[in-house]
Design an enzyme around this catalytic site. Structure first.
Site, PDB file in Angstrom:
ATOM      1  N   ASP A   1      21.856  45.567  36.175  1.00 13.46           N
ATOM      2  CA  ASP A   1      22.797  45.365  35.946  1.00 13.46           C
ATOM      3  C   ASP A   1      23.892  45.900  34.707  1.00 13.46           C
ATOM      4  OD1 ASP A   1      24.776  43.181  35.648  1.00 13.46           O
ATOM      5  OD2 ASP A   1      23.920  41.286  35.828  1.00 13.46           O
ATOM      6  N   ILE A   2      25.363  46.473  35.558  1.00 11.25           N
ATOM      7  CA  ILE A   2      26.539  47.176  34.565  1.00 11.25           C
ATOM      8  C   ILE A   2      26.359  46.592  33.750  1.00 11.25           C
ATOM      9  CG2 ILE A   2      28.519  47.038  36.211  1.00 11.25           C
ATOM     10  CD1 ILE A   2      28.756  49.654  35.372  1.00 11.25           C
TER      11      ILE A   2
ATOM     12  N   GLY B   1      31.493  42.867  45.398  1.00 13.41           N
ATOM     13  CA  GLY B   1      30.818  43.469  44.872  1.00 13.41           C
ATOM     14  C   GLY B   1      30.643  43.730  43.489  1.00 13.41           C
ATOM     15  N   VAL B   2      30.601  44.944  42.725  1.00 13.88           N
ATOM     16  CA  VAL B   2      30.683  45.582  41.262  1.00 13.88           C
ATOM     17  C   VAL B   2      31.175  44.577  40.821  1.00 13.88           C
ATOM     18  CG1 VAL B   2      30.870  47.589  41.144  1.00 13.88           C
ATOM     19  CG2 VAL B   2      29.881  46.841  39.644  1.00 13.88           C
ATOM     20  N   ASP B   3      32.787  44.809  41.335  1.00 10.49           N
ATOM     21  CA  ASP B   3      34.434  44.092  40.759  1.00 10.49           C
ATOM     22  C   ASP B   3      33.717  42.814  40.393  1.00 10.49           C
ATOM     23  OD1 ASP B   3      36.272  45.151  39.454  1.00 10.49           O
ATOM     24  OD2 ASP B   3      37.648  43.944  41.511  1.00 10.49           O
TER      25      ASP B   3
ATOM     26  N   THR C   1      31.298  53.245  47.652  1.00 14.06           N
ATOM     27  CA  THR C   1      30.005  53.336  48.537  1.00 14.06           C
ATOM     28  C   THR C   1      30.029  51.524  49.652  1.00 14.06           C
ATOM     29  OG1 THR C   1      28.527  52.945  46.762  1.00 14.06           O
ATOM     30  CG2 THR C   1      29.223  55.016  47.151  1.00 14.06           C
TER      31      THR C   1
ATOM     32  N   VAL D   1      32.511  47.845  50.817  1.00  9.00           N
ATOM     33  CA  VAL D   1      33.356  47.407  51.068  1.00  9.00           C
ATOM     34  C   VAL D   1      34.253  48.888  51.417  1.00  9.00           C
ATOM     35  CG1 VAL D   1      34.919  47.131  50.084  1.00  9.00           C
ATOM     36  CG2 VAL D   1      34.289  46.020  52.399  1.00  9.00           C
TER      37      VAL D   1
END
Length: 162
Positions: free
Chosen positions: A5-6, A27-29, A115, A117
């Site tokens: 987990d960033i 996602g990550v954002d 990578t 959406v």
């Protein structure tokens, strides 16, 4: 390189794969925005728009005591590879490192950019990420590539071995 987990990384800055509005997304954002709290979207709106291939920094707000900055970068939407997508993606990593230098970050964590959406092929994206980071002159002492799943981890590991 790590699988995890960033938002829990022990770094000065985390990079988020943002959209041009910098208001948060999926996602990550989305994960970074949820962890940082609503102030991150307000700060992003104040410096938006951010064009594909560029990067800007904001404070990290509630991400924790160690992470001080979020570097927002906008990846390319995959259109088959013939529209400069690879160069835009490489620019995301170069600009991310340049912004890290500008804010004095000694360590930075990158996710896999574009990578999800945006549809960039993950294997090609991993090779571009590793090659670009290796080739970019920077004062950043420690770069972490943070994979959110085992497939991305394996692709980054292969790119690092090349």
């Amino acid at each position: 390189m790590v699988l995890g987990d960033i938002t829990e990384e022990d770094v000065d800055a985390v990079v988020t794969a943002a959209n041009e509005s910098l208001l948060g997304g999926g996602g990550v954002d989305g994960a970074i925005h949820r962890a940082a709290g609503p102030s991150l979207a307000r700060a992003g709106a104040a410096v938006a728009p951010c064009l594909p291939g560029d990067a800007v920094a904001t404070p990290a707000f509630d991400l924790g005591p160690r992470i001080r900055h979020v570097i927002h970068t906008v990846g390319p939407v995959w259109e088959g590879g013939g529209h400069g997508e690879a160069e835009v993606l490489a620019s995301c990593y170069r600009r991310g490192l340049a912004v890290a230098d500008e804010i004095g970050a000694g360590s930075v964590a990158f996710p896999a950019i574009a990578t999800g959406v945006y549809g960039f092929p993950p294997e090609q994206a991993a090779r571009i990420a590793v090659a670009t980071i290796r080739a970019t002159a920077t004062g950043v002492e420690r770069v972490r590539l943070v994979a959110f799943d085992a497939e991305t981890h394996d692709l980054l590991a292969a790119a690092l071995r090349d």
